[in-house]
Motif scaffolding. Structure first.
Motif, PDB file in Angstrom:
ATOM      1  N   LEU A  63       0.858  -1.181   0.000  1.00 31.55           N
ATOM      2  CA  LEU A  63       0.000   0.000   0.000  1.00 31.55           C
ATOM      3  C   LEU A  63       0.894   1.231   0.000  1.00 31.55           C
ATOM      4  O   LEU A  63       1.637   1.471   0.961  1.00 31.55           O
ATOM      5  CB  LEU A  63      -0.919   0.004   1.222  1.00 31.55           C
ATOM      6  N   LEU A  64       0.843   1.993  -1.089  1.00 32.10           N
ATOM      7  CA  LEU A  64       1.732   3.134  -1.275  1.00 32.10           C
ATOM      8  C   LEU A  64       1.043   4.439  -0.912  1.00 32.10           C
ATOM      9  O   LEU A  64      -0.191   4.553  -0.993  1.00 32.10           O
ATOM     10  CB  LEU A  64       2.208   3.206  -2.731  1.00 32.10           C
ATOM     11  N   GLU A  65       1.859   5.430  -0.542  1.00 35.45           N
ATOM     12  CA  GLU A  65       1.336   6.771  -0.323  1.00 35.45           C
ATOM     13  C   GLU A  65       0.722   7.302  -1.609  1.00 35.45           C
ATOM     14  O   GLU A  65       1.101   6.913  -2.711  1.00 35.45           O
ATOM     15  CB  GLU A  65       2.456   7.719   0.136  1.00 35.45           C
ATOM     16  N   SER A  66      -0.211   8.238  -1.456  1.00 37.84           N
ATOM     17  CA  SER A  66      -0.877   8.820  -2.621  1.00 37.84           C
ATOM     18  C   SER A  66       0.106   9.619  -3.469  1.00 37.84           C
ATOM     19  O   SER A  66       1.088  10.170  -2.961  1.00 37.84           O
ATOM     20  CB  SER A  66      -2.015   9.740  -2.172  1.00 37.84           C
ATOM     21  N   ALA A  67      -0.170   9.672  -4.763  1.00 39.37           N
ATOM     22  CA  ALA A  67       0.646  10.452  -5.692  1.00 39.37           C
ATOM     23  C   ALA A  67      -0.226  10.868  -6.859  1.00 39.37           C
ATOM     24  O   ALA A  67      -1.254  10.249  -7.146  1.00 39.37           O
ATOM     25  CB  ALA A  67       1.845   9.640  -6.173  1.00 39.37           C
ATOM     26  N   GLU A  68       0.182  11.931  -7.551  1.00 40.40           N
ATOM     27  CA  GLU A  68      -0.570  12.409  -8.702  1.00 40.40           C
ATOM     28  C   GLU A  68      -0.323  11.500  -9.910  1.00 40.40           C
ATOM     29  O   GLU A  68       0.777  10.953 -10.065  1.00 40.40           O
ATOM     30  CB  GLU A  68      -0.146  13.831  -9.058  1.00 40.40           C
ATOM     31  N   PRO A  69      -1.338  11.328 -10.771  1.00 46.70           N
ATOM     32  CA  PRO A  69      -1.126  10.555 -11.999  1.00 46.70           C
ATOM     33  C   PRO A  69      -0.010  11.154 -12.846  1.00 46.70           C
ATOM     34  O   PRO A  69       0.184  12.365 -12.863  1.00 46.70           O
ATOM     35  CB  PRO A  69      -2.477  10.650 -12.719  1.00 46.70           C
ATOM     36  N   ARG A  70       0.740  10.304 -13.530  1.00 45.91           N
ATOM     37  CA  ARG A  70       1.786  10.791 -14.439  1.00 45.91           C
ATOM     38  C   ARG A  70       1.127  11.483 -15.620  1.00 45.91           C
ATOM     39  O   ARG A  70       0.253  10.914 -16.280  1.00 45.91           O
ATOM     40  CB  ARG A  70       2.629   9.612 -14.936  1.00 45.91           C
ATOM     41  N   SER A  71       1.539  12.696 -15.907  1.00 41.25           N
ATOM     42  CA  SER A  71       0.859  13.506 -16.923  1.00 41.25           C
ATOM     43  C   SER A  71       0.951  12.897 -18.311  1.00 41.25           C
ATOM     44  O   SER A  71       0.081  13.104 -19.148  1.00 41.25           O
ATOM     45  CB  SER A  71       1.441  14.923 -16.935  1.00 41.25           C
ATOM     46  N   TRP A  72       2.016  12.108 -18.563  1.00 38.24           N
ATOM     47  CA  TRP A  72       2.190  11.554 -19.900  1.00 38.24           C
ATOM     48  C   TRP A  72       1.397  10.276 -20.122  1.00 38.24           C
ATOM     49  O   TRP A  72       1.321   9.766 -21.220  1.00 38.24           O
ATOM     50  CB  TRP A  72       3.667  11.259 -20.155  1.00 38.24           C
ATOM     51  N   ASP A  73       0.817   9.741 -19.061  1.00 35.90           N
ATOM     52  CA  ASP A  73       0.119   8.458 -19.165  1.00 35.90           C
ATOM     53  C   ASP A  73      -1.383   8.706 -19.134  1.00 35.90           C
ATOM     54  O   ASP A  73      -1.938   9.025 -18.102  1.00 35.90           O
ATOM     55  CB  ASP A  73       0.533   7.549 -18.004  1.00 35.90           C
ATOM     56  N   ARG A  74      -2.026   8.561 -20.290  1.00 30.41           N
ATOM     57  CA  ARG A  74      -3.455   8.823 -20.383  1.00 30.41           C
ATOM     58  C   ARG A  74      -4.300   7.555 -20.350  1.00 30.41           C
ATOM     59  O   ARG A  74      -5.522   7.622 -20.426  1.00 30.41           O
ATOM     60  CB  ARG A  74      -3.759   9.588 -21.679  1.00 30.41           C
TER      61      ARG A  74
END
Length: 282
Positions: A248-259
């Motif tokens: 279970l990982l800490e939250s992170a923003e989606p990678r902008s290049w990966d749609r």
């Protein structure tokens, strides 16, 4: 919490629904003493309005329950294609393409029937997740711990990765949608992959860690920043050669290049089956 889905009620009600058109009865499940076969769905050659379900009597109760749900999936999804379905352990992996497809569809149906996504999503929301909690859910749904963990990965909003180890090597890796969005995946150093140094998975002195141990996420996941943390959980089966790892990982923003994460979820066969009514529970 509501109780588990009552498969007896599902079996008995199906002939009365549009999904059972032309069928008078699905016989009560019967034991099949063939070790290589997990289950069967068979049409009575003497009475085409009658179908029967068989299951491996040597399997544990959770596996028997999954098998019965799997055969009900064949009844709803595939009975117009064939007169019988012999579901052995390897069909989903090594059978002909058509067989693999229908076996996986029946597996998906069984998972959705036994662990409805709306209930699971509700039960895991705003909960601190550990293996004690997931084990309790598995018992409530009357499914195997592994099946519940896989289902959790599908419906959690957390960044989560489930790894199944067989004889010291990765057998599969399941990632939650949030993990996919942020490109979180385990580090690959071997083929087949062995447990990574510094992890609980690699520590043979630790058989169980159900509360979770915090560590740097970069130990497991090469794309993670050094400051990111994760909790590693470990469950070793009694035979000792099979291990489940939950990260279970800490939250992170989606990678902008990966749609790819923007794609919507598909409307699966089980959703279609239950869209017009409630599931029977007991």
């Amino acid at each position: 919490m509501p109780d588990a889905v009552d498969l007896e009620v599902v079996r008995q009600m199906l002939p009365e629904t549009p999904y059972g058109k032309g069928v008078r009865e699905i016989k009560a499940p019967m034991v099949l003493d063939i070790n290589s076969c997990e289950g069967m769905l068979v049409r009575n050659p003497q009475d085409t309005a009658e179908w029967g379900i068989f299951y491996n009597g040597k399997a544990n109760p959770e596996r028997q329950r999954f098998t019965i749900a799997h055969e009900l999936g064949h009844f709803i999804l595939h009975r117009d294609q064939r007169q019988s379905f012999n579901c052995d352990k390897e069909s989903v992996y090594s059978g002909a393409d058509t067989i693999r497809v229908i076996e996986r569809e029946a597996d998906d149906f069984a998972s959705n029937l036994l662990m409805p996504g709306d209930l699971l999503r509700e039960w895991i929301s705003n909960q601190r997740i550990d293996l004690h909690f997931l084990s309790a859910l598995a018992k409530r749904f009357q499914v195997s711990f592994e099946a519940l963990c896989i289902r959790f990965i599908k419906f959690t909003t957390q960044r989560a990765i489930l790894v199944y180890w067989d004889n010291g090597f990765v057998k599969y890796e399941w990632r939650s949608s949030s993990a996919v969005k942020t490109r979180a995946r385990i580090r690959r150093t071997d083929d087949p992959q062995e447990p990574l140094p510094g992890t609980l998975a690699a520590d043979s002195t630790v058989e169980q860690e159900w509360d979770g141990t915090e560590m740097s996420a970069a130990i497991w996941c090469p794309e993670e920043a050094p400051h990111m943390k994760l909790r590693e959980f470990k469950h070793s089966y009694t035979t000792g050669d099979r291990v489940l790892t939950l990260l279970l990982l800490e939250s992170a923003e989606p990678r902008s290049w990966d749609r790819s994460w923007q794609d919507g979820e598909s409307f699966d066969s089980f959703d279609q089956f239950v869209s017009n009514g409630q599931l029977p529970v007991r």
